[in-house]
Design a protein around this motif. Structure first.
Motif, PDB file in Angstrom:
ATOM      1  N   PHE A 629      29.781   1.988 -56.531  1.00 57.53           N
ATOM      2  CA  PHE A 629      29.000   0.950 -57.222  1.00 57.53           C
ATOM      3  C   PHE A 629      27.593   1.449 -57.518  1.00 57.53           C
ATOM      4  N   THR A 630      27.079   2.315 -56.650  1.00 61.72           N
ATOM      5  CA  THR A 630      25.735   2.870 -56.887  1.00 61.72           C
ATOM      6  C   THR A 630      25.716   3.705 -58.159  1.00 61.72           C
ATOM      7  N   GLU A 631      26.834   4.382 -58.449  1.00 63.37           N
ATOM      8  CA  GLU A 631      26.910   5.146 -59.691  1.00 63.37           C
ATOM      9  C   GLU A 631      27.001   4.219 -60.896  1.00 63.37           C
ATOM     10  N   MET A 632      27.638   3.066 -60.694  1.00 62.82           N
ATOM     11  CA  MET A 632      27.792   2.118 -61.799  1.00 62.82           C
ATOM     12  C   MET A 632      26.446   1.564 -62.258  1.00 62.82           C
ATOM     13  N   ILE A 633      25.616   1.144 -61.294  1.00 65.60           N
ATOM     14  CA  ILE A 633      24.336   0.542 -61.684  1.00 65.60           C
ATOM     15  C   ILE A 633      23.223   1.579 -61.758  1.00 65.60           C
ATOM     16  N   GLN A 635      21.506   4.970 -59.245  1.00 61.42           N
ATOM     17  CA  GLN A 635      20.800   5.097 -57.974  1.00 61.42           C
ATOM     18  C   GLN A 635      19.357   4.635 -58.082  1.00 61.42           C
ATOM     19  N   ASP A 636      18.784   4.734 -59.303  1.00 59.37           N
ATOM     20  CA  ASP A 636      17.383   4.337 -59.491  1.00 59.37           C
ATOM     21  C   ASP A 636      17.214   2.830 -59.549  1.00 59.37           C
ATOM     22  N   LYS A 637      18.294   2.080 -59.421  1.00 56.91           N
ATOM     23  CA  LYS A 637      18.211   0.610 -59.444  1.00 56.91           C
ATOM     24  C   LYS A 637      18.385   0.020 -58.036  1.00 56.91           C
ATOM     25  N   ILE A 638      18.229   0.849 -57.025  1.00 56.69           N
ATOM     26  CA  ILE A 638      18.303   0.385 -55.634  1.00 56.69           C
ATOM     27  C   ILE A 638      16.984   0.749 -54.953  1.00 56.69           C
ATOM     28  N   PHE A 639      16.302  -0.263 -54.382  1.00 53.05           N
ATOM     29  CA  PHE A 639      14.961  -0.058 -53.842  1.00 53.05           C
ATOM     30  C   PHE A 639      14.881  -0.508 -52.391  1.00 53.05           C
ATOM     31  N   LEU A 640      13.810  -0.002 -51.741  1.00 58.19           N
ATOM     32  CA  LEU A 640      13.602  -0.327 -50.335  1.00 58.19           C
ATOM     33  C   LEU A 640      13.164  -1.772 -50.144  1.00 58.19           C
ATOM     34  N   THR A 641      12.308  -2.266 -51.052  1.00 65.68           N
ATOM     35  CA  THR A 641      11.809  -3.641 -50.953  1.00 65.68           C
ATOM     36  C   THR A 641      11.818  -4.286 -52.328  1.00 65.68           C
TER      37      THR A 641
END
Length: 657
Positions: A629-633, A635-641
């Motif tokens: 799923f991380t590849e689908m959206i 990796q740059d669309k997942i953040f720490l906060t």
């Protein structure tokens, strides 16, 4: 990985700049951290850790690590029999406290046991038997210093109700045999739960359900005592309030005995007065503790000298003068009777277990020591298995006697041994003296004892805190009072499970806003000063995402989005470009949950809105990677906060906000 240390607002040491004037200025552009990717674990290790955390979270084998075999044997014996652990430090000073406490609770348990046996439709001596052998076993194996063991009102009533549904109590031999069989299987159930470390199962009966069940049982028990209190000869076998009151009023002209009513009323008033004294001044706790025995002695003497039994006053009559006879031959280990005993014993055993563990934990917290719930279950189970073989019915921890035991200054389980020895002497010497004890006094003692089970304050607090909990409480209460004990118990369990299912299938979600002059995002309903960022919608999911709620979570997020877009159109504001989902409360996710996120991502793509995730936990991130799923959206669309997500995706919008 070499990043500066950040504070809770998202700023770090590199953001603070010194200027010549001596002032401190803050750069509001904190660095963006990479989301952590959990290391892959072997399947066997992952399974073993989960298994250990579920069943062995307290690490019972820790004391045995790095110990020689001889030492492990000694530690094992101490673990199974705590008496060999605390017994090493026992002293005469502790013995003094235990003897006083044991004598005090013995004076309370003897009249109660005789009365509680009647609730179970058993002869009085079986109540005394159950306060002789079980406390001795528990004293050796139990870990609670304060709990007092013996028959209790709620379990006695429940057992009696379940047994009489199967066999008429007038058929004494078969009824007694089924009672011992049920007690045996109650003990087996308790011991197995403890041995397999399944004690968490009793936690499914919520505090609210227990409050309602106990309150309803107290009302039902009190109503059952009207037979002895009023001297009614013919009384209904039903326990619900309608049948009981109908039976009472039908016998008003020919079934009530005024001498019995006089005895019952006078001594009930005396017992309530002594309880009032004990509550007003804690140092006089012994007054209400010995009041029941004093009442029995005085009422028995009064009936004997006046021969009131010839005037219609019902008396106990004969109590066998002997200690516990063997009952192994009366237990059914196979066949249909064994299955009946198993069903009855499992239900009664679970209720007895719940009451005992709750009492043990309460007093352990007051004295600041720990008890092992699973060891307690094993001790209670072994106690009842042995008890069933020595003419005892189900015994457990009594709250009223445990409270007296605590206030009398008990130090260890030796107080149970002292109480047991007094009961033994009573069985061998004193039982003939109870022949003229009026049933009315036993009814008064039971009514006085169970009144404390009605916890008004707890019910009011439950209403204030959680309305669903209150529904469970009242469901259990009304089920017991208006139908039967087992139906009330069933209702309480069903409502408790329904509440769990409701919370799992309909988790809470919230829209988050930015607190002014910070990078912190909080629920806009809880923090009215929090403001939404133009072009960004931040939603938080407050639950794990499983198959049971995944579709609801997806649909609820889309509804939040639709509501937000309607408000934007009406106010002529910029449209939503980013949907940020805060995942920090999401402790786990399954394949259905990931599929729901994929569908959400596709729905947002059609609207030209980008999906962004913030702070997924270790387990969630691992599964998102495995499912790709991380590849689908991206990796740059997942953040720490959330703060970093907004700063990266919409920095200009944040400045405008």
């Amino acid at each position: 990985m070499g990043h500066p240390v950040a504070d809770e607002s998202g700023k770090n040491d590199s953001d603070i700049l010194s200027v010549p004037s001596g002032r401190i200025e803050v750069d509001v552009r904190p660095s963006v951290h990479k989301i952590g990717i959990p290391p892959r674990q072997k399947l066997t290790k992952e399974f073993s850790e989960r298994f250990k955390e579920t069943f062995f979270h307290d690490d019972p084998l820790r004391p045995f690590k790095d110990q020689p075999k001889s030492k492990k044997l000694v530690l094992g014996i101490r673990a199974l029999f705590p008496v060999f652990d605390w017994g090493r430090y026992y002293s005469l000073n502790k013995l003094k406290g235990d003897v006083i406490a044991g004598l005090t609770i013995a004076s309370l348990c003897i009249p109660q046991d005789i009365g509680y046996a009647r609730l179970a439709n058993l002869d009085p001596q079986y109540g005394l038997y159950s306060s002789f052998v079980p406390p001795l076993i528990y004293a050796i194996m139990g870990s609670s210093r304060d709990i007092a063991i013996g028959p209790v009102a709620v379990v006695s009533l429940l057992l009696g109700t379940l047994l009489q549904d199967e066999i008429d109590p007038k058929n004494k031999a078969e009824y007694l045999s089924l009672a011992f069989t049920a007690t045996f299987f109650a003990g087996v159930t308790q011991a197995v739960l403890g041995f397999l470390r399944l004690g968490f199962l009793i936690d499914f009966l919520s505090h609210a359900a227990i409050v309602g069940f106990m309150g309803g049982a107290a009302i039902t028990i009190s109503l059952q005592q009207l037979k002895g209190f009023l001297g009614i000869a013919k009384f209904t076998k039903k326990t619900d309030i309608i049948h009981v009151m109908e039976s009472v009023f039908k016998s008003v002209h020919h079934g009530w005995n005024w001498q019995t009513m006089l005895i019952g009323s006078a001594f009930l008033a005396f017992l309530l007065f002594t309880k009032y004294i004990g509550n007003r001044k804690k140092s006089l706790f012994w007054v209400p503790a010995i009041a029941p025995l004093i009442s029995v002695i005085l009422s028995t003497f009064f009936v004997y000298i006046t021969r009131a039994d010839k005037q219609g006053v019902q008396i106990v009559k004969k109590i066998e003068k002997r200690i516990n006879p063997s009952s192994v031959h009366k237990i059914h280990f196979s066949g249909s009777e064994a299955m009946k005993g198993l069903r009855i014993g499992a239900v009664a055993g679970m209720i007895a277990l719940t009451e005992a563990v709750a009492i043990g934990r309460t007093f352990a917290a007051m004295k600041d020591y720990q008890i092992d719930g699973n060891k307690e279950m094993v001790a209670l189970g072994v106690m009842n298995v042995i008890g069933s073989m020595t003419s005892c019915y189900i015994a457990t921890g009594s709250f009223s006697r445990s409270a007296v035991n605590y206030m009398a200054g008990c130090q260890t389980t030796i107080s149970n041994i002292v109480m047991s020895l007094v009961v033994m002497l009573t069985l061998l010497v004193i039982t003939p003296l109870f022949k003229y004890t009026p049933n009315a006094i036993l009814a008064s003692i039971i009514i006085n004892a169970v009144i404390g089970l009605i916890d008004y304050d707890a019910a009011i607090l439950i209403w204030k805190i959680d309305k669903l909990d209150f529904i469970a409480c009242m469901g259990a209460f009304l089920g017991v009072v208006f139908y039967s004990v087992e139906i009330g118990l069933l209702i309480s369990v069903v409502i408790s499970f329904a509440k769990i299912l409701l919370q799992v299938t309909r988790p809470r979600t919230a829209i988050l806003g930015n607190l002014p002059r910070t990078t912190i995002y909080r629920n806009i309903d809880q923090y009215p000063e929090a403001t939404k960022v133009p072009g960004v919608l931040v939603v938080r999911v407050d639950s794990a995402i499983y198959f049971s709620n995944s579709n609801y979570v997806r649909e609820r997020i889309l509804r939040w989005l639709e509501d937000e877009e309607e408000q934007i159109k009406s106010n002529d504001l910029p449209g939503i470009q980013y949907l940020i989902v805060e995942l920090s409360p999401v402790t786990d996710i399954d394949t259905s949950g990931i599929h729901a996120l994929e569908e959400l991502f596709k729905s947002l793509q059609k609207r030209e809105i980008q999906l962004v995730l913030a702070n997924p936990g270790n387990t969630v991130m691992d599964k998102l990677i495995l499912s790709k799923f991380t590849e689908m959206i991206g990796q740059d669309k997942i953040f720490l906060t959330v703060g970093e997500a907004v700063l990266t995706c919409a920095p200009k919008a944040l400045e405008e906000a």
